[in-house]
Structure formats: structure tokens, C-alpha cells
Enzyme design. Structure first.
Site, PDB file in Angstrom:
ATOM      1  CB  CYS A 109      -0.966   0.003   1.182  1.00 36.42           C
ATOM      2  SG  CYS A 109      -0.181   0.240   2.790  1.00 36.42           S
ATOM      3  CG  HIS A 146      -3.544  11.005  12.305  1.00 37.94           C
ATOM      4  ND1 HIS A 146      -4.701  10.279  12.170  1.00 37.94           N
ATOM      5  CD2 HIS A 146      -2.910  10.960  11.109  1.00 37.94           C
ATOM      6  CE1 HIS A 146      -4.763   9.820  10.923  1.00 37.94           C
ATOM      7  NE2 HIS A 146      -3.687  10.221  10.259  1.00 37.94           N
ATOM      8  CG  HIS A 149      -7.085   5.871   8.689  1.00 39.73           C
ATOM      9  ND1 HIS A 149      -6.257   6.819   8.128  1.00 39.73           N
ATOM     10  CD2 HIS A 149      -8.163   6.525   9.158  1.00 39.73           C
ATOM     11  CE1 HIS A 149      -6.829   8.016   8.257  1.00 39.73           C
ATOM     12  NE2 HIS A 149      -7.977   7.860   8.869  1.00 39.73           N
ATOM     13  CG  ASP A 153      -7.103  -4.372   3.754  1.00 39.65           C
ATOM     14  OD1 ASP A 153      -6.465  -4.106   4.788  1.00 39.65           O
ATOM     15  OD2 ASP A 153      -7.078  -3.639   2.752  1.00 39.65           O
ATOM     16  NE  ARG A 161      -4.182  -2.580   4.345  1.00 30.14           N
ATOM     17  CZ  ARG A 161      -4.487  -1.360   3.892  1.00 30.14           C
ATOM     18  NH1 ARG A 161      -3.594  -0.381   3.947  1.00 30.14           N
ATOM     19  NH2 ARG A 161      -5.674  -1.113   3.383  1.00 30.14           N
ATOM     20  CB  CYS A 163      -2.577   1.813   6.721  1.00 29.26           C
ATOM     21  SG  CYS A 163      -1.851   2.576   5.283  1.00 29.26           S
TER      22      CYS A 163
END
Length: 188
Positions: A109, A146, A149, A153, A161, A163
Site C-alpha cells: 500500500c 494521529h 488508519h 484487509d 492492517r 496503515c
């Protein structure tokens, strides 16, 4: 044919050298920032509640933009998306341990991907419905920075996951941590 390939080879060599220099500069920059950041600790578990003005003073602009403004870095540009060394990933804003390297996997990704955090409390979650999407935001459990996310998947058996933006991660190789531990123990 060989002459046409030369520019590609030279570009690859230059890009590789620039990447090494960038990683060395980033490491030096992070060490300096840790020393100048009064809340940075890999062992303190107390929650951090300081003002946005204070965060702005102690965090570099790129870390502040991700951590406090919920930004994101471009895919395939972060320093950790394709690194698979053994060690621990920490929050770059406060030093909170977030992920072990054995939870990291190749997701293609463009961002570092993990299937689970170090502990349940190391990450907190919030609904994120920005940009017309329904996502789950993940934040540091200590300073609420932050991170990125979490998606459903990921690889079995967990199927998640995480990310995460490289900018908000700090990484310590296992051998470096062991060396630091041994040095600290010999001082006692």
C-alpha cells in the site's frame, strides 16, 4: 543498448545514495529532537495533555502536521514503508512503544503496515468519516497523535492492517536497544 541503460543505472545509484544520506540525516535529526522534546520517553506510560502551541514548539513541522493536524505522507515516500529490520517502532511525538517489527508485513500500500500493536493500550481508535469514507483512525495511546488508519484487509489470523505514516514513527533496531541496555546497566 548498453549506453542507453547507463543513465538508468546512474539514476539508480544516485537515488540509492540519496536514500542512505536521507536516512542518516533523519536519524541524526530524530536523536536531536528526542533530546529537545520534554515528553519523549520509551518507558513513561503517563498520558500527555499539553496544548497545541506546546506541541508546535517541540515537534518538527512534518511530525506536527501528521500527529496533530491528521495529515498523511505520500505513498511509497516514507522512511519505513519498505524496511523490515528487527526492532521496535515508537511514536515519534512522545516515544510510546507502538509496534514490534514481527507484526510488520508487506501490504504493497506504500505505508508501513502492521497486523497488531504491542499492547491494547498503545493505540486508541476513533471513527473517521472524512472525505466521504468510513474508516477507523488510529492514534497513540499516550499522546493521541494521529498515526494512520486500521483496515480489515490484513493477513490471517487477525485480519487487520494498521496503515501508519512513517513520519510519526521512530524505530530502534533490536541490536541498538540491546547495546543501549548493556551500556546503561554497566553505569549502575
Amino acid at each position: 543498448m548498453r549506453i542507453k541503460a547507463l543513465p538508468v543505472i546512474l539514476f539508480s545509484l544516485i537515488a540509492g545514495c540519496n536514500s542512505i544520506i536521507h536516512n542518516q540525516n533523519t536519524s541524526l535529526k530524530m536523536e536531536t529532537l528526542k533530546k529537545d522534546n520534554p515528553v519523549y520517553s520509551n518507558t513513561d506510560t503517563n498520558k500527555i495533555t499539553i496544548s497545541e502551541d506546546e506541541w508546535k514548539k517541540i515537534l518538527p513541522k512534518d511530525v506536527y502536521d501528521i500527529a496533530r493536524q491528521k495529515g498523511t505522507e505520500h505513498a511509497f515516500t516514507g522512511k519505513y514503508w519498505d524496511i523490515f529490520d528487527t526492532g521496535t517502532y515508537y511514536c515519534a511525538a512522545c516515544g510510546n512503544p507502538l509496534f514490534k517489527s514481527n507484526a510488520k508485513f508487506e501490504s504493497s500500500c506504500g505505508w508501513p503496515s502492521f497486523f497488531e500493536p504491542i499492547t491494547k493500550g498503545s493505540i486508541i481508535y476513533a471513527a473517521d468519516n472524512t472525505y466521504g469514507m468510513k474508516r477507523t483512525e488510529v492514534m497513540c495511546g499516550r499522546c493521541k497523535a494521529h498515526l494512520g488508519h486500521v483496515f480489515e484487509d490484513g493477513p490471517p489470523p487477525i485480519g487487520l492492517r494498521y496503515c501508519i505514516n512513517s513520519v510519526i514513527l521512530d524505530f530502534e533496531k533490536a541490536k541498538d536497544a540491546e547495546k543501549r541496555f548493556n551500556e546503561d546497566s554497566s553505569k549502575e
